[in-house]
Design a protein around this motif. Structure first.
Motif, PDB file in Angstrom:
ATOM      1  N   GLY A 285       0.869  -0.847   0.663  1.00  0.00           N
ATOM      2  CA  GLY A 285      -0.051  -0.105   0.434  1.00  0.00           C
ATOM      3  C   GLY A 285       0.679   1.270  -0.436  1.00  0.00           C
ATOM      4  N   SER A 286       2.227   1.212   0.582  1.00  0.00           N
ATOM      5  CA  SER A 286       2.851   2.723   0.406  1.00  0.00           C
ATOM      6  C   SER A 286       3.117   3.416  -1.548  1.00  0.00           C
ATOM      7  CB  SER A 286       3.853   2.278   1.012  1.00  0.00           C
ATOM      8  OG  SER A 286       4.925   1.533  -0.271  1.00  0.00           O
ATOM      9  N   PRO A 287       3.224   4.114  -1.525  1.00  0.00           N
ATOM     10  CA  PRO A 287       3.356   4.923  -3.086  1.00  0.00           C
ATOM     11  C   PRO A 287       4.931   4.296  -3.306  1.00  0.00           C
ATOM     12  CG  PRO A 287       3.564   6.315  -1.473  1.00  0.00           C
ATOM     13  CD  PRO A 287       3.240   5.319  -0.557  1.00  0.00           C
ATOM     14  N   ILE A 288       5.047   4.309  -4.109  1.00  0.00           N
ATOM     15  CA  ILE A 288       6.409   4.457  -5.753  1.00  0.00           C
ATOM     16  C   ILE A 288       7.097   5.386  -5.442  1.00  0.00           C
ATOM     17  CG2 ILE A 288       7.741   2.660  -7.070  1.00  0.00           C
ATOM     18  CD1 ILE A 288       5.072   0.723  -6.754  1.00  0.00           C
ATOM     19  N   THR A 297       3.231   8.309 -10.755  1.00  0.00           N
ATOM     20  CA  THR A 297       1.733   8.737 -11.486  1.00  0.00           C
ATOM     21  C   THR A 297       1.826   7.468 -12.545  1.00  0.00           C
ATOM     22  OG1 THR A 297       2.546  10.388 -12.260  1.00  0.00           O
ATOM     23  CG2 THR A 297       1.382  10.235  -9.667  1.00  0.00           C
ATOM     24  N   ILE A 298       0.265   6.951 -12.073  1.00  0.00           N
ATOM     25  CA  ILE A 298      -0.066   6.754 -13.843  1.00  0.00           C
ATOM     26  C   ILE A 298      -1.632   6.229 -13.731  1.00  0.00           C
ATOM     27  CG2 ILE A 298      -1.175   4.320 -15.022  1.00  0.00           C
ATOM     28  CD1 ILE A 298       1.809   2.837 -12.958  1.00  0.00           C
ATOM     29  N   GLN A 305     -13.759   8.491 -10.828  1.00  0.00           N
ATOM     30  CA  GLN A 305     -12.811   9.619 -12.086  1.00  0.00           C
ATOM     31  C   GLN A 305     -11.690   8.886 -12.724  1.00  0.00           C
ATOM     32  OE1 GLN A 305     -15.180  12.136 -13.616  1.00  0.00           O
ATOM     33  NE2 GLN A 305     -17.126  11.706 -12.386  1.00  0.00           N
ATOM     34  N   CYS A 306     -11.389  10.220 -13.891  1.00  0.00           N
ATOM     35  CA  CYS A 306     -10.011   9.188 -14.110  1.00  0.00           C
ATOM     36  C   CYS A 306      -9.298  10.836 -14.304  1.00  0.00           C
ATOM     37  CB  CYS A 306     -10.003   8.869 -15.275  1.00  0.00           C
ATOM     38  SG  CYS A 306     -10.483   7.543 -16.185  1.00  0.00           S
ATOM     39  N   VAL A 307      -7.905  10.235 -12.745  1.00  0.00           N
ATOM     40  CA  VAL A 307      -6.813  11.611 -12.527  1.00  0.00           C
ATOM     41  C   VAL A 307      -5.829  11.268 -13.165  1.00  0.00           C
ATOM     42  CG1 VAL A 307      -5.995  12.306 -10.076  1.00  0.00           C
ATOM     43  CG2 VAL A 307      -8.171  11.299 -10.052  1.00  0.00           C
ATOM     44  N   ASN A 308      -5.636  11.772 -13.391  1.00  0.00           N
ATOM     45  CA  ASN A 308      -3.719  11.388 -14.581  1.00  0.00           C
ATOM     46  C   ASN A 308      -2.852  11.508 -13.613  1.00  0.00           C
ATOM     47  OD1 ASN A 308      -5.538  12.013 -16.886  1.00  0.00           O
ATOM     48  ND2 ASN A 308      -5.105  14.365 -17.178  1.00  0.00           N
ATOM     49  N   ASN A 309      -2.633  12.117 -12.302  1.00  0.00           N
ATOM     50  CA  ASN A 309      -1.732  11.860 -11.936  1.00  0.00           C
ATOM     51  C   ASN A 309      -1.825  11.008 -10.815  1.00  0.00           C
ATOM     52  OD1 ASN A 309       0.156  13.427 -13.501  1.00  0.00           O
ATOM     53  ND2 ASN A 309      -0.289  15.150 -12.975  1.00  0.00           N
ATOM     54  N   ALA A 310      -2.361  10.052 -10.149  1.00  0.00           N
ATOM     55  CA  ALA A 310      -2.303   9.471  -9.558  1.00  0.00           C
ATOM     56  C   ALA A 310      -1.069   8.063  -9.064  1.00  0.00           C
ATOM     57  CB  ALA A 310      -4.034   8.636  -9.386  1.00  0.00           C
TER      58      ALA A 310
END
Length: 724
Positions: A285-288, A297-298, A305-310
């Motif tokens: 669960g930790s961010p890469i 981000t992908i 809703q689609c988020v470009n920088n998730a």
């Protein structure tokens, strides 16, 4: 959104989160807060949003004489007495700070320094900070500066003066402990230098006792001087201590006095907040993170809703589709990407990094991702958009707490732009450990590679045997489900929900049955049995929350039990027997230890049982249409449930075969309990501690023996002895 009024602290935090989300999704910048009052020489605010290419300028403004309002923001900078600095504290957050470049001390007599303050109200002006992209202002911040001059005592020495602490051997550090008020006489404090002779005459005979005119701590109880106190113990006159009142811990050599340098006093400056430290150790669960401590981000879906920088989370697989309307050819990510921009170094979790390997594929038929909302236009009017990104498929190879490799397959294609075009793009991320795709675990999320028990509320992990190419078996994961009532509640349209560990549940669905179905009982039984069997397709259940697919000992066989009816019932015209209308899952678990204070529960057995029932057509009362029309249906329930049972931990030593077989002295399995005959001497008596009951019992025995010796039998023996 930027003008939302936030009053309470909780609303302020909520507003910051709303502004951050709004600025991030709208790709704009905004100040938070947008208005500040500066009582000191330093003031700061946050700039939220995409701050790349944004310049800042500051100027002095004043309200209009006619309207009383301040004009629109301007990107033209002015020379002021303030210094503007900016600091990046997050990916899309900057701290903007204004510092006053002048002294705040009040001008003295005949002082010619222009930097000092001529009036107590030193600074009174309104500042406007503008965030601009080129010459276009995007956001503004108003600051009302109202700063007073610092008042310095007239006898204050230089900032670097030295103070000598006297040696307490010759001079006490606290010459007057009762002097508590600065430049004022404290009542009954005879050593206070601020008290005049007239003041001392008022309380000269009532000075505070103790050394130097007042010892705050009372004398201890063991002092002989407190013999007149009430409730004095008997030992006091013999064991009290004679000691003069001045012999106390406030006297003596505390430490050697030396020369120290004074420190400057407090100012109006606020402490600088450092950027939050990012954790580089990967757990579930930790961010890469990339090599420059930015999130990898992908595009993903957040709240539908689609988020470009998730950010991409470690060991969290996903696959999403984003729909984007196109009016012109895309020029920015994620629809227009370059391979060199995607080959970024990523932290591997062990202090090193891995570089994303990019492979390009050209879509053979990109029309599957394109839909034209205005109908097909002529070829002469169409515009072809080349190398549009249609899919980004990431594969993360991991081992333990690190990433070993990252591969990316980028699918591009040509998109014809005929009027208004809707483009559907695909984004996915898969974590692979060796030859196996990662699955969400149900154990301790910190220890993802050790065998830890189930956590309450996590799904129960099922599995079935899968034979690999090398004739070795591995267990593939699957879920153990219950019915989930949604929509119309019918079994054919119902969804399924996983069984959550430690949570008992009962659910069901409805099956439409007609009189014609009751004439085909075998088909009806097969239909209901197939619906119930689809809930649990697993043949194994994981013993712990982090099972290994190659370790058979981590899995337990699921037992299936068919509860047959004791009475023999035959099918009739309007009834069918032996319908598996209820499925019950019974799970037995045991607490085997704790990890980081969390109890670790393991599954020791899982049983799936089916209860049979008889479905018949009731034509008495109510709606009798199903009895008249053979095609008319009525709804019958199919249910499922789960029950969790904790196996108690037996901490007693195992019984021997003698204790198991010999029941003569067992009070729990025998009508006559011989040990209870000596009730006060045994541990069956729990009215008081065993030592006290034993002592009292022995005293009773002693009195009984004494009464027997001194009683009638012994008196007769003595009389007979004396007659001889």
């Amino acid at each position: 959104m930027a003008d939302v009024l936030c009053v309470s602290p909780s609303l302020q935090v909520l507003c910051v989160l709303m502004l951050f989300t709004w600025a991030h999704t709208q790709n704009v910048v905004v100040f938070q807060p947008s208005y500040l009052t500066a009582p000191g020489p330093v003031v700061s605010a946050l700039l939220l949003g995409n701050t790349s290419g944004v310049s800042l300028s500051v100027r002095t403004v004043s309200p209009s004489n006619t309207t009383g309002s301040i004009g629109p923001p301007s990107c033209a900078a002015e020379v002021t007495q303030w210094v503007l600095t900016r600091e990046q504290v997050g990916k899309t957050v900057e701290r903007v700070q204004l510092s006053l470049e002048r002294s705040l001390h009040l001008c003295g007599e005949n002082e010619t320094d222009p930097d000092c303050c001529s009036n107590p109200l030193c600074v009174l002006e309104t500042l406007q900070v503008s965030a601009c992209v080129g010459d276009t202002p995007q956001a503004s911040l108003l600051i009302q500066a109202k700063i007073h001059a610092l008042l310095v005592p007239a006898n204050a020495g230089p900032a670097d003066n030295k103070t000598t602490i006297p040696n307490p051997v010759y001079q006490p550090l606290g010459p007057c402990p009762c002097d508590l008020t600065f430049r004022a006489c404290d009542v009954r404090c005879c050593c206070d230098k601020d008290c005049s002779n007239e003041d001392l005459t008022l309380f000269a005979s009532h000075c505070l006792p103790g050394p130097f005119g007042g010892q705050v701590s009372p004398p201890p109880d063991y002092q002989c001087s407190v013999q007149s106190a009430e409730n004095t113990p008997d030992w006091f006159p013999f064991l009290c201590v004679h000691s003069p009142p001045k012999n106390n811990p406030f006297l003596g050599l505390f430490y050697r006095g030396n020369v120290v340098k004074s420190k400057p006093g407090p100012t109006f400056q606020r402490p600088m907040l450092s950027a939050p430290a990012l954790v580089n150790v990967y757990v579930e669960g930790s961010p890469i993170l990339t090599l420059n401590d930015q999130y990898l981000t992908i595009p993903q879906k957040v709240f539908g809703q689609c988020v470009n920088n998730a950010p991409v989370a470690f060991l969290k697989n996903f696959q999403v589709e984003c729909v984007t309307p196109l009016h012109t050819c895309p020029t920015e990510p994620p629809l227009q990407t370059l391979p060199e921009d995607l080959r970024i170094p990523v932290k591997n979790g062990e202090g090193g990094d891995v570089i994303v390997e990019v492979t390009d594929e050209v879509a053979i038929d990109p029309s599957q991702s394109i839909s034209n909302t205005n109908g097909a236009a002529s070829s002469a009017e169409s515009l072809m958009c080349e190398n549009v990104t249609l899919a980004l498929d990431y594969q993360f190879f991991w081992k333990e707490n690190s990433i070993t490799n990252i591969t990316l397959t980028r699918t591009v294609g040509a998109v014809p732009l005929n009027g208004s075009v809707v483009l559907t793009t695909r984004y996915s991320a898969v974590f692979i450990n060796g030859d196996f795709m990662s699955e969400p675990n149900s154990g301790n999320p910190v220890l993802i590679f050790s065998m830890t028990g189930y956590q309450v509320g996590r799904p129960v992990i099922g599995g079935f045997m899968d034979i690999l190419d090398n004739n070795t078996g591995s267990i593939q994961r699957t879920s153990i489900n219950l019915w989930k009532s949604v929509s119309d509640g019918l079994c054919f349209t119902n969804e399924k929900k996983p069984v959550l560990f430690g949570e008992n549940s009962t659910s069901g669905c409805l099956l439409p049955v007609s009189r014609q179905n009751l004439t085909q009982c075998d088909l009806l039984r097969e239909t209901v049995a197939s619906l119930q069997a689809a809930l649990t397709t697993a043949t194994y259940v994981a013993r712990s929350g982090n099972p290994d697919p190659l370790t058979v000992t981590d899995w337990i066989d699921i037992s299936f039990v068919m509860l047959n009816s004791s009475a023999t019932v035959e099918d009739s015209t309007n009834s069918c027997y032996g319908i598996q209308s209820h499925q019950h899952i019974h799970v037995w678990s045991l607490i085997t230890g704790t990890v980081e204070g969390r109890p670790q529960r393991e599954i020791r057995a899982l049983q799936v049982s089916y209860s049979m029932s008889t479905w018949s057509l009731d034509c008495v009362g109510g709606d009798d249409s199903p009895c008249v029309d053979p095609q008319e249906t009525w709804l019958l329930p199919i249910t499922s449930s789960v029950t969790f049972t904790d196996i108690p931990v037996n901490t007693e030593p195992p019984k021997t075969s003698f204790q198991i077989n010999f029941t003569e002295y067992d009070c729990n399995r025998n009508d006559v309990c011989w040990p209870e005959l000596a009730f006060p001497f045994t541990r069956y008596y729990t009215g008081e501690p065993y030592s006290q009951s034993l002592a009292k019992g022995l005293i009773l025995v002693f009195f009984f023996v004494a009464a027997s010796i001194l009683g009638t039998p012994w008196r007769q023996v003595r009389q007979a002895w004396n007659t001889l």
